[in-house]
Design a protein around this motif. Structure first.
Motif, short mmCIF file in Angstrom:
data_model
loop_
_atom_site.label_atom_id
_atom_site.label_comp_id
_atom_site.label_asym_id
_atom_site.label_seq_id
_atom_site.Cartn_x
_atom_site.Cartn_y
_atom_site.Cartn_z
N ALA A 1 0.84 -1.21 0.00
CA ALA A 1 0.00 0.00 0.00
C ALA A 1 0.87 1.26 0.00
CB ALA A 1 -0.94 -0.01 1.20
N THR B 1 -4.33 -1.39 -3.00
CA THR B 1 -5.24 -0.38 -2.44
C THR B 1 -5.80 -0.88 -1.12
OG1 THR B 1 -5.86 0.34 -4.66
CG2 THR B 1 -7.29 1.02 -2.85
N ALA C 1 -1.41 7.38 -4.06
CA ALA C 1 -2.54 6.85 -4.81
C ALA C 1 -2.13 5.87 -5.90
CB ALA C 1 -3.34 8.00 -5.43
#
Length: 282
Positions: free
Chosen positions: A50, A56, A70
């Motif tokens: 992550a 995610t 992101a």
């Protein structure tokens, strides 16, 4: 604001009865070396993935240098337990591949110089044009470390990079990594199962409770002087106090260490005493 902030991170897979981990909170300061330790199944690699943007989370937030994480990016270098080298490329070409991705405007000479410099830093200056098949396991891992450092990431993510190596090779590369990290003030997040390795390398150690619903149960501060060596550690009584605390957690307390809600984990300084102090983790 800390360089890296992880807030209320959780991961659940479809069809599972409970999340692998939840309410994971910690921060890392710039230039800090942090290790995470816990039993298999607690989600350590998922947390690292992550941070790398390779996976995610189901809930929570990750911010690095003031920006949300992101997706993957060259501001993070990753070294896995498997060296992940391209077998058809030479040692230096494996490193140059990452350098060209990071600085596409650089000349061929600049790329070559950058790759060679970091390979020399990990002791492979004489093996630049060998193929991975000609290297030992330890040398392959050195190439992976050089490739990660060569892109000059803001943060280095290490997923048990020495786990498959013999003890002697492992110790040698640990010393190389420690030397380079201290010289470059690199920020590092590392997964390890080796308690001694964590104490040698890190400033702080995150201890995870057992999954499912794993959390960071404690944050252990390594209070030994930063200019530490393997020889000095084993002659310092503080090393054994820290080591005993970590082993006791893994053997006796990790299965029951389930702090309630979103309370920040306590910070422990076993090298000094066993008292708990308020956490600065979140």
């Amino acid at each position: 604001m800390a360089f890296l902030q992880v807030k209320n991170l959780a991961k659940a897979y479809p069809g599972s009865d409970a999340p692998v981990f939840e309410n994971v909170n910690f921060c890392i300061e710039k230039g800090e070396f942090v290790c995470i330790i816990g039993h298999s199944g607690c989600g350590k690699t998922t947390i690292l993935n992550a941070l790398a943007g390779l996976e995610t989370a189901s809930a929570g937030d990750i911010a690095m240098d003031g920006r949300e994480v992101a997706g993957p990016g060259l501001d993070r270098g990753v070294v896995f337990q498997s060296h992940a080298l391209m077998p058809w490329l030479s040692v230096i070409d494996n490193v140059k591949f990452g350098v060209r991705s990071r600085w596409p405007e650089w000349t061929r000479a600049q790329v070559e110089e950058q790759a060679a410099r970091y390979l020399a830093m990990v002791g492979l200056g004489q093996a630049l044009h060998k193929r991975p098949s000609m290297l030992s396991g330890g040398m392959k891992q050195r190439v992976g470390i050089a490739r990660a450092f060569a892109i000059q990431p803001k943060m280095l993510l290490l997923d048990e990079p020495f786990g498959a190596l013999d003890a002697l090779t492992r110790g040698t590369i640990q010393d190389e990594l420690l030397r380079i990290v201290q010289a470059t003030a690199q920020t590092v997040f590392m997964i390890t199962h080796d308690v001694d390795e964590a104490i040698l390398l890190s400033d702080r150690i995150l201890l995870m409770s057992n999954g499912p619903r794993a959390r960071i149960a404690e944050i252990v501060e390594v209070t030994l002087p930063r200019s530490r060596t393997r020889h000095d550690l084993h002659h310092d009584p503080r090393f054994y106090r820290i080591r005993n605390h970590l082993v006791d957690f893994l053997v006796s307390r990790s299965k029951d260490a389930q702090p309630a809600g979103q309370t920040p984990p306590p910070v422990v300084r076993p090298g000094e005493d066993e008292s708990l102090t308020p956490s600065l983790a979140a």
